[in-house]
Design a protein around this motif. Structure first.
Motif, PDB file in Angstrom:
ATOM      1  N   ARG A 181       0.428  -0.964  -0.250  1.00 19.62           N
ATOM      2  CA  ARG A 181      -0.264  -0.017  -0.373  1.00 19.62           C
ATOM      3  C   ARG A 181       1.235   0.974   0.438  1.00 19.62           C
ATOM      4  O   ARG A 181       2.158   1.527   1.212  1.00 19.62           O
ATOM      5  CB  ARG A 181      -0.790   0.022   1.400  1.00 19.62           C
ATOM      6  CG  ARG A 181      -2.044  -0.867   1.625  1.00 19.62           C
ATOM      7  CD  ARG A 181      -2.690  -1.197   2.852  1.00 19.62           C
ATOM      8  NE  ARG A 181      -2.535  -2.441   2.737  1.00 19.62           N
ATOM      9  CZ  ARG A 181      -3.604  -2.882   3.985  1.00 19.62           C
ATOM     10  NH1 ARG A 181      -4.004  -2.179   4.673  1.00 19.62           N
ATOM     11  NH2 ARG A 181      -3.705  -4.127   4.464  1.00 19.62           N
ATOM     12  N   SER A 182       0.723   2.163  -0.594  1.00 24.46           N
ATOM     13  CA  SER A 182       1.312   3.092  -0.602  1.00 24.46           C
ATOM     14  C   SER A 182       2.138   3.823   0.639  1.00 24.46           C
ATOM     15  O   SER A 182       2.831   4.628   0.647  1.00 24.46           O
ATOM     16  CB  SER A 182       0.773   4.319  -2.001  1.00 24.46           C
ATOM     17  OG  SER A 182      -0.817   4.193  -1.616  1.00 24.46           O
ATOM     18  N   THR A 183       0.834   4.459   1.598  1.00 27.02           N
ATOM     19  CA  THR A 183       1.347   4.973   2.663  1.00 27.02           C
ATOM     20  C   THR A 183       2.394   3.874   3.637  1.00 27.02           C
ATOM     21  O   THR A 183       2.879   4.708   4.076  1.00 27.02           O
ATOM     22  CB  THR A 183       0.504   4.985   3.326  1.00 27.02           C
ATOM     23  OG1 THR A 183      -0.519   4.261   3.671  1.00 27.02           O
ATOM     24  CG2 THR A 183      -0.376   6.710   2.671  1.00 27.02           C
ATOM     25  N   LYS A 184       2.291   2.721   3.200  1.00 24.42           N
ATOM     26  CA  LYS A 184       3.081   1.572   3.821  1.00 24.42           C
ATOM     27  C   LYS A 184       4.279   1.485   3.249  1.00 24.42           C
ATOM     28  O   LYS A 184       4.718   0.531   3.464  1.00 24.42           O
ATOM     29  CB  LYS A 184       2.340   0.526   3.886  1.00 24.42           C
ATOM     30  CG  LYS A 184       1.305   0.784   5.246  1.00 24.42           C
ATOM     31  CD  LYS A 184       2.124   1.453   6.473  1.00 24.42           C
ATOM     32  CE  LYS A 184       0.926   1.865   7.464  1.00 24.42           C
ATOM     33  NZ  LYS A 184       1.384   2.634   8.693  1.00 24.42           N
ATOM     34  N   ARG A 185       4.645   1.866   1.750  1.00 28.14           N
ATOM     35  CA  ARG A 185       5.892   1.644   1.150  1.00 28.14           C
ATOM     36  C   ARG A 185       7.336   1.831   2.155  1.00 28.14           C
ATOM     37  O   ARG A 185       8.159   0.571   2.250  1.00 28.14           O
ATOM     38  CB  ARG A 185       5.376   2.429  -0.154  1.00 28.14           C
ATOM     39  CG  ARG A 185       6.768   1.929  -1.244  1.00 28.14           C
ATOM     40  CD  ARG A 185       6.858   2.719  -2.478  1.00 28.14           C
ATOM     41  NE  ARG A 185       5.189   2.993  -3.252  1.00 28.14           N
ATOM     42  CZ  ARG A 185       5.059   3.802  -3.695  1.00 28.14           C
ATOM     43  NH1 ARG A 185       4.836   4.611  -2.875  1.00 28.14           N
ATOM     44  NH2 ARG A 185       3.505   3.241  -4.100  1.00 28.14           N
TER      45      ARG A 185
ATOM     46  N   ALA B 348       4.568   9.822  -4.732  1.00 28.69           N
ATOM     47  CA  ALA B 348       3.147   8.310  -5.045  1.00 28.69           C
ATOM     48  C   ALA B 348       2.503   7.837  -3.844  1.00 28.69           C
ATOM     49  O   ALA B 348       2.052   6.819  -3.945  1.00 28.69           O
ATOM     50  CB  ALA B 348       4.674   7.379  -5.204  1.00 28.69           C
ATOM     51  N   GLY B 349       1.240   8.599  -4.003  1.00 31.59           N
ATOM     52  CA  GLY B 349       0.215   8.742  -2.950  1.00 31.59           C
ATOM     53  C   GLY B 349       0.498   7.899  -1.370  1.00 31.59           C
ATOM     54  O   GLY B 349      -0.120   7.204  -1.031  1.00 31.59           O
ATOM     55  N   SER B 350       2.292   8.323  -1.116  1.00 30.46           N
ATOM     56  CA  SER B 350       3.086   7.408   0.352  1.00 30.46           C
ATOM     57  C   SER B 350       2.266   8.826   1.928  1.00 30.46           C
ATOM     58  O   SER B 350       3.078   8.023   2.742  1.00 30.46           O
ATOM     59  CB  SER B 350       4.299   7.571  -0.577  1.00 30.46           C
ATOM     60  OG  SER B 350       4.831   8.278  -0.132  1.00 30.46           O
ATOM     61  N   SER B 351       1.563   9.561   1.606  1.00 28.67           N
ATOM     62  CA  SER B 351       1.901  10.583   2.954  1.00 28.67           C
ATOM     63  C   SER B 351      -0.094  10.552   2.968  1.00 28.67           C
ATOM     64  O   SER B 351      -1.172  10.675   2.138  1.00 28.67           O
ATOM     65  CB  SER B 351       2.314  11.406   1.864  1.00 28.67           C
ATOM     66  OG  SER B 351       1.354  13.001   3.057  1.00 28.67           O
ATOM     67  N   VAL B 352      -0.364   9.931   4.353  1.00 31.51           N
ATOM     68  CA  VAL B 352      -1.412   9.944   4.978  1.00 31.51           C
ATOM     69  C   VAL B 352      -2.059  11.360   5.029  1.00 31.51           C
ATOM     70  O   VAL B 352      -3.325  11.608   4.542  1.00 31.51           O
ATOM     71  CB  VAL B 352      -1.483   9.701   6.237  1.00 31.51           C
ATOM     72  CG1 VAL B 352      -2.865   9.855   6.543  1.00 31.51           C
ATOM     73  CG2 VAL B 352      -1.582   8.342   5.865  1.00 31.51           C
ATOM     74  N   TRP B 355      -3.824  12.565   1.389  1.00 32.40           N
ATOM     75  CA  TRP B 355      -4.892  11.803   0.970  1.00 32.40           C
ATOM     76  C   TRP B 355      -6.392  12.956   1.566  1.00 32.40           C
ATOM     77  O   TRP B 355      -7.088  13.197   1.546  1.00 32.40           O
ATOM     78  CB  TRP B 355      -4.775  10.261   1.037  1.00 32.40           C
ATOM     79  CG  TRP B 355      -4.107   9.723   0.191  1.00 32.40           C
ATOM     80  CD1 TRP B 355      -2.948   8.631   0.690  1.00 32.40           C
ATOM     81  CD2 TRP B 355      -4.833   9.182  -1.402  1.00 32.40           C
ATOM     82  NE1 TRP B 355      -2.470   8.925  -0.666  1.00 32.40           N
ATOM     83  CE2 TRP B 355      -3.501   8.540  -1.856  1.00 32.40           C
ATOM     84  CE3 TRP B 355      -5.923   9.684  -1.530  1.00 32.40           C
ATOM     85  CZ2 TRP B 355      -3.466   7.910  -2.567  1.00 32.40           C
ATOM     86  CZ3 TRP B 355      -5.733   9.516  -3.022  1.00 32.40           C
ATOM     87  CH2 TRP B 355      -4.639   8.271  -3.464  1.00 32.40           C
ATOM     88  N   TYR B 380      -8.067   2.231   1.372  1.00 30.09           N
ATOM     89  CA  TYR B 380      -7.380   0.706   0.464  1.00 30.09           C
ATOM     90  C   TYR B 380      -5.600   1.014   0.916  1.00 30.09           C
ATOM     91  O   TYR B 380      -4.809   0.128   0.816  1.00 30.09           O
ATOM     92  CB  TYR B 380      -8.055   0.850  -0.755  1.00 30.09           C
ATOM     93  CG  TYR B 380      -6.801  -0.194  -1.775  1.00 30.09           C
ATOM     94  CD1 TYR B 380      -5.814  -0.023  -2.862  1.00 30.09           C
ATOM     95  CD2 TYR B 380      -7.587  -1.532  -1.915  1.00 30.09           C
ATOM     96  CE1 TYR B 380      -5.554  -0.982  -3.519  1.00 30.09           C
ATOM     97  CE2 TYR B 380      -7.063  -2.800  -2.341  1.00 30.09           C
ATOM     98  CZ  TYR B 380      -6.133  -2.593  -3.309  1.00 30.09           C
ATOM     99  OH  TYR B 380      -5.754  -3.635  -4.122  1.00 30.09           O
ATOM    100  N   GLU B 381      -5.500   2.274   0.534  1.00 24.83           N
ATOM    101  CA  GLU B 381      -3.531   2.525   0.307  1.00 24.83           C
ATOM    102  C   GLU B 381      -2.982   2.348   2.265  1.00 24.83           C
ATOM    103  O   GLU B 381      -1.838   3.183   1.796  1.00 24.83           O
ATOM    104  CB  GLU B 381      -3.251   4.032  -0.641  1.00 24.83           C
ATOM    105  CG  GLU B 381      -3.647   3.733  -1.826  1.00 24.83           C
ATOM    106  CD  GLU B 381      -2.657   2.982  -2.184  1.00 24.83           C
ATOM    107  OE1 GLU B 381      -1.492   2.609  -2.289  1.00 24.83           O
ATOM    108  OE2 GLU B 381      -3.035   2.864  -3.879  1.00 24.83           O
ATOM    109  N   SER B 382      -3.749   2.398   2.689  1.00 18.66           N
ATOM    110  CA  SER B 382      -3.377   2.439   3.507  1.00 18.66           C
ATOM    111  C   SER B 382      -3.817   1.605   5.412  1.00 18.66           C
ATOM    112  O   SER B 382      -4.171   0.199   5.046  1.00 18.66           O
ATOM    113  CB  SER B 382      -3.861   4.385   4.811  1.00 18.66           C
ATOM    114  OG  SER B 382      -4.939   3.870   4.465  1.00 18.66           O
TER     115      SER B 382
END
Lengths: 368, 584
Positions: A181-185, B348-352, B355, B380-382
């Motif tokens: 998941r991108s925030t957990k990358r 690349a979408g990695s910052s909560v 979002w 979905y991404e966190s």
């Protein structure tokens, strides 16, 4: 390596592992083409693979090619399968490529290319660590000098009864993840790097140098700012996509990234564009690995100098992001790297004019 | 054999070892040393006895061997043996001199910290010493470094800057900065520059989360008494950063940021950073300023400076985030959206928080369905912790879309997940525990206000009581209670509840607005009170559309129809650009 004769009961396990290693070598030769004889016909294929420079270089080239790391990448498949074989020696071989995989993956993550191959390998490493840690965080109990220890005696007698232990968490507990998941990358790659660090004394030099080189790219130091901000090369970070990967291919950019080149201008633009967000979950294992490269005993000089320039880059990045934890860690490494074997006191990096302090006392200390 | 002959023998072995070292046969040299140490240790298993004087040649040779032995293993490349050798030298009372002892301890600490191999102490020691035995390399290294620092403090050995640097490095990895700050404070005066000492201390406090203490230390470094020295740029920048987080110190922060900007004109390296900080500080100052014209000017300056910073630092995603955030707070939604999407692309979408900001901006554009879709994507991404926050945001969006059933369902999911998280977590950071607690309380309060709107008073009371168990003296809880009582037409009690809320936090704007709303329905003299409450609220939050609307009603009741029309217009326009959740 001990040279004791292997007992008959153990030899079957030994031979099984040799067979597994030979199978792995064979499948690798199918992917890469022919392998040097030293590896293909060695008695201990896993160890040979670990130390063979030529194979390492070939694998590294393949991993850095544009278009690598997709779901159908054979090399990634081989790495994944080899790691899942649960053979410790073969796992070490896969670990040597962790810096390259992490490096290329993180640099390309922005471009939204399919990177399922890389992700599979990284997730395998992450899952392995999760199982080993069993849901507990990595903790450290800070010593209290009031209690005697194996290295010193306490002045006051130890207090009986409940001891207040000062427990510090070095690495928080891991949640299992099936996909990246991108925030957990950052966390997943960070854990993979922590695994790499735990085995770093067995890693070959080329692997550590590759890591240092990627760190320079990640930190994204504007080398060109030294030459009056000529960095307006029109590079857009959002487009760290296909073009950039072409530039990242063998040779040029990496060599320039590794040495602190003051050419600025175009080279600075290319180096700069690889900058990635560096939260503490990534920064911490990076600092640990670079600390080892810089100050680890019995490291070759080449590694030390490369590591020193990496620390400079990381310190630059830390002061830029104004993160106190990062600043403190890189600052102390910078000073330690500079001190090295100097006998003459060096001036500090950021001081005011007032000088009646550290240098003076150092001089006095050396005279007594 | 007499002591004399033993001494000669040992001296010979030591010389052999040294010669082997010279020709590069490190392993053999090490084995020679090992023999010496084995011999002495078997003769004196409990350390060197009292009787042996300081000038004994045997002791001197033995000490040299003890020192040489681990170094040889290191040069031969056997980390494990080297560390075992160091430990062996340090664990028994061999009567080493202070400096030799300290030097061995320091070398062991370095080998443990940077060696890269986890080598634990032998198990029999664990049984002997119990909890006092270090369980990992970094613990052992920190223990040794602390012992060395104590020796320096007692002046048993001379100051060695490396010790402190190793200690800072070790503590940085463990994250225990308050303890580290204590040790930095214990360094005797005169060793560090004043400014450097304060800078390191401030960094430690800041890293430990004690921002107020850090700010106090920075103030010392930048105070009048230090005026004759050149200002220390990193300290100024740190001061500006600390003030950025605290809106009340906005003016101080702006002062530091301007000073930093001045200094860094010659050092392009920091120019982007200082402009970024200056922009954020201007934004904070704008929100603090009393006069409208000053507020507008500062808001413009803020955006301009941030844009300038973004131009200097083309690759810094944080500047883009600050730009997006500032634009949202100024209701400049077009720029905000552009920058928020740019930020998410860059990372690349990695910052909560990226979002979250994007979802709030889209909701401010009244595009609620799309905002909900963004929140779903973000979930979905966190990971688990962040999903809780997104769930709450989703529920708020559903409430705003007039979907109470869905919202209640989402809240139920959220509270179930919180309960599961609390049960499963064996270990959690205290910051995480607090965040989950706050979130749970907010969820209960949201549910309470939802039930209030739907008219189910009992359910609302139940939720309120649950929320109160977390924190009794919370202005939000009392505000919700006030709203509930108002909905039940118990105006007097509602006013009391809102008064309690305001007495806990005098600047709590929602309570002010609700109180004014109740007072204006009474008419007559209460109108003036209501008006003053609303003006106060608008001073703190000029974009509060409810305040404007109530002000419009008051103006209408007082007869100033033009003013009322203006207020209603302002209220309408602001409502069209209000995000579903306020920024913190």
């Amino acid at each position: 390596m001990s040279a004791d004769p292997v007992a008959p009961a153990e030899s079957s396990a030994f031979w099984q592992s040799v067979q597994r290693a030979q199978a792995a070598v064979q499948s690798l030769s199918l992917i890469l083409g022919s392998l040097p004889d030293a590896v293909a016909s060695s008695e201990n294929p896993a160890a040979a693979l670990l130390n063979d420079e030529a194979v390492a270089r070939q694998v590294s080239i393949r991993l850095r090619r544009p278009g690598s790391g997709a779901g159908d990448d054979n090399l990634c498949r081989w790495l994944y399968d080899t790691f899942q074989s649960n053979d410790p020696d073969l796992q070490l071989v896969v670990l040597t490529f962790t810096p390259t995989i992490a490096g290329v993956y993180l640099s390309r993550a922005i471009s939204r290319e399919p990177l399922a191959g890389f992700e599979a390998v990284l997730l395998a490493l992450y899952a392995y660590e999760t199982v080993i840690r069993g849901g507990d965080p990595e903790t450290v109990i800070l010593p209290n000098l009031a209690n005697p220890s194996v290295y010193h005696e306490a002045k006051a007698p130890p207090k009986k009864g409940a001891m207040e232990l000062n427990i510090a968490v070095v690495s928080p507990a891991l949640e299992p993840y099936g996909t990246v998941r991108s925030t957990k990358r950052a966390r997943i790659v960070g854990v993979a790097l922590e695994l790499y660090y735990s085995k770093i004394s067995s890693m070959p030099l080329s692997s550590k140098l590759a890591f240092c080189e990627f760190c320079m790219v990640w930190a994204g130091q504007d080398i060109g700012t030294e030459n009056d901000g000529k960095e307006e090369g029109g590079e857009k970070t959002a487009a760290v996509g296909a073009d950039e990967n072409g530039g990242k291919d063998e040779g040029e950019v990496k060599a320039k990234a590794a040495s602190v080149d003051k050419n600025g201008g175009k080279e600075a633009g290319e180096v700069k564009a690889g900058r990635i967000p560096l939260p503490w979950e990534l920064f911490q294992p990076i600092v640990m690995i670079v600390g080892h490269c810089l100050l680890g005993p019995a490291n070759p000089e080449e590694l030390r100098t490369t590591a020193y320039s990496v620390v400079e880059g990381l310190h630059w990045r830390a002061t830029h992001d104004m993160n106190p934890q990062e600043i403190l860690a890189t600052r102390s490494l910078l000073r330690l790297g500079k001190m090295g074997d100097d006998t003459i006191a060096e001036p500090q990096i950021s001081t005011s004019s007032d000088d009646y302090s550290e240098e003076a006392l150092k001089m006095k200390a050396r005279l007594t | 054999m007499s002591i004399h002959s033993v001494t000669l023998l040992i001296e010979a072995m030591l010389l052999k070892s040294k010669s082997l070292e010279e020709i590069g046969r490190f392993k053999d040299a090490a084995l020679e040393c090992k023999t010496i140490i084995d011999i002495v240790e078997s003769a004196w298993p409990h350390g060197i006895p009292e009787g042996i004087g300081d000038d004994s040649k045997l002791k001197e040779m033995f000490h040299k061997a003890l020192e040489l032995f681990p170094k040889l293993w290191m040069q031969a490349g056997f980390l494990e043996e080297a560390i075992a050798a160091y430990r062996r030298a340090l664990m028994k009372p061999w009567d080493l001199g202070f400096s030799r002892w300290a030097s061995l301890q320091k070398d062991l600490a370095v080998a443990l910290l940077y060696g890269g191999a986890e080598l634990s102490l032998p198990p029999h020691l664990q049984q002997l010493w119990g909890y006092a035995v270090p369980t990992s390399n970094i613990e052992e290294a920190i223990l040794l470094l602390l012992i060395l620092m104590r020796k320096v403090t007692f002046q048993e050995i001379s100051w060695d800057p490396e010790i402190m640097n190793h200690l800072i490095y070790g503590f940085s990895l463990t994250g225990q900065f308050e303890v580290l700050a204590g040790h930095v404070e214990q360094i005797l005066p005169g060793i560090y520059d004043r400014v450097e000492r304060w800078y390191v201390l401030a960094l430690c406090y800041h890293a430990a989360g004690l921002d107020d203490d850090a700010l106090n230390v920075v103030r010392k470094a930048l105070s009048y008494s230090e005026k004759k020295h050149k200002p220390h740029l990193p300290s100024v920048i740190l001061g500006a950063k600390l003030c950025c987080k605290r809106p009340l110190h906005a003016w101080e922060g702006a002062k530091y940021a301007m000073k930093a900007n001045e200094i860094s004109q010659n050092q392009k390296h920091f120019l982007g950073v200082t402009n970024h900080l200056l922009g954020v500080c201007y934004g904070n100052c704008a929100r603090l300023s009393v006069s409208d014209s000053q507020r507008l000017k500062l808001q413009n300056e803020s955006l301009k400076t941030l844009q300038h910073a973004a131009n200097i630092e083309k690759n810094d995603s944080e500047v883009v985030y600050s730009l997006a955030r500032e634009s949202t707070m100024q209701r400049n939604l077009h720029i905000a959206l552009e920058n928020a999407t740019k930020y998410l692309d860059m990372v690349a979408g990695s910052s909560v928080r990226g979002w979250k900001l994007l979802a709030l901006i889209v909701s401010a554009e009244q595009n609620l369905r799309e905002a909900e879709a963004i929140v779903d994507l973000a979930m979905y991404e966190s990971g688990a912790m962040d999903q809780l926050e997104f769930l709450r945001l989703k529920a708020l969006l559903q409430v705003a879309q007039e979907q109470p059933k869905n919202a209640i369902e989402t809240y139920k999911n959220l509270l179930a997940m919180v309960k599961a998280w609390k049960e499963l977590q064996k270990w959690s950071l205290s910051s995480e525990v607090k965040a989950v607690k706050d979130l749970e309380m907010e969820a209960w309060l949201d549910l309470a206000s939802l039930y209030t709107k739907l008219g189910s008073w009992n359910d609302s009371y139940v939720c309120l009581d649950k929320a109160k168990t977390f924190e009794l003296f919370s202005p939000k809880c009392w505000h919700s209670k006030g709203k509930l009582l108002e909905a039940q037409s118990k105006q007097q009690e509602a006013l009391i509840a809102l008064l309690v809320s305001l007495s806990i936090e005098p600047d709590y704007v929602p309570s002010m607005v609700s109180m004014a709303a109740i007072l204006r329905t009474r008419g007559g003299k209460s109108l003036a009170t209501a008006r003053s409450l609303l003006m106060n609220a608008l001073r703190l939050e000029p974009t509060n559309h409810e305040a404007w609307m109530n002000l419009g009603f008051i103006s209408k009741a007082e007869g100033s129809l033009h003013q009322a029309a203006d207020c209603f217009q302002a209220a309408y326009e602001l409502r069209q650009s209000t995000p579903v959740q306020n920024f913190v």
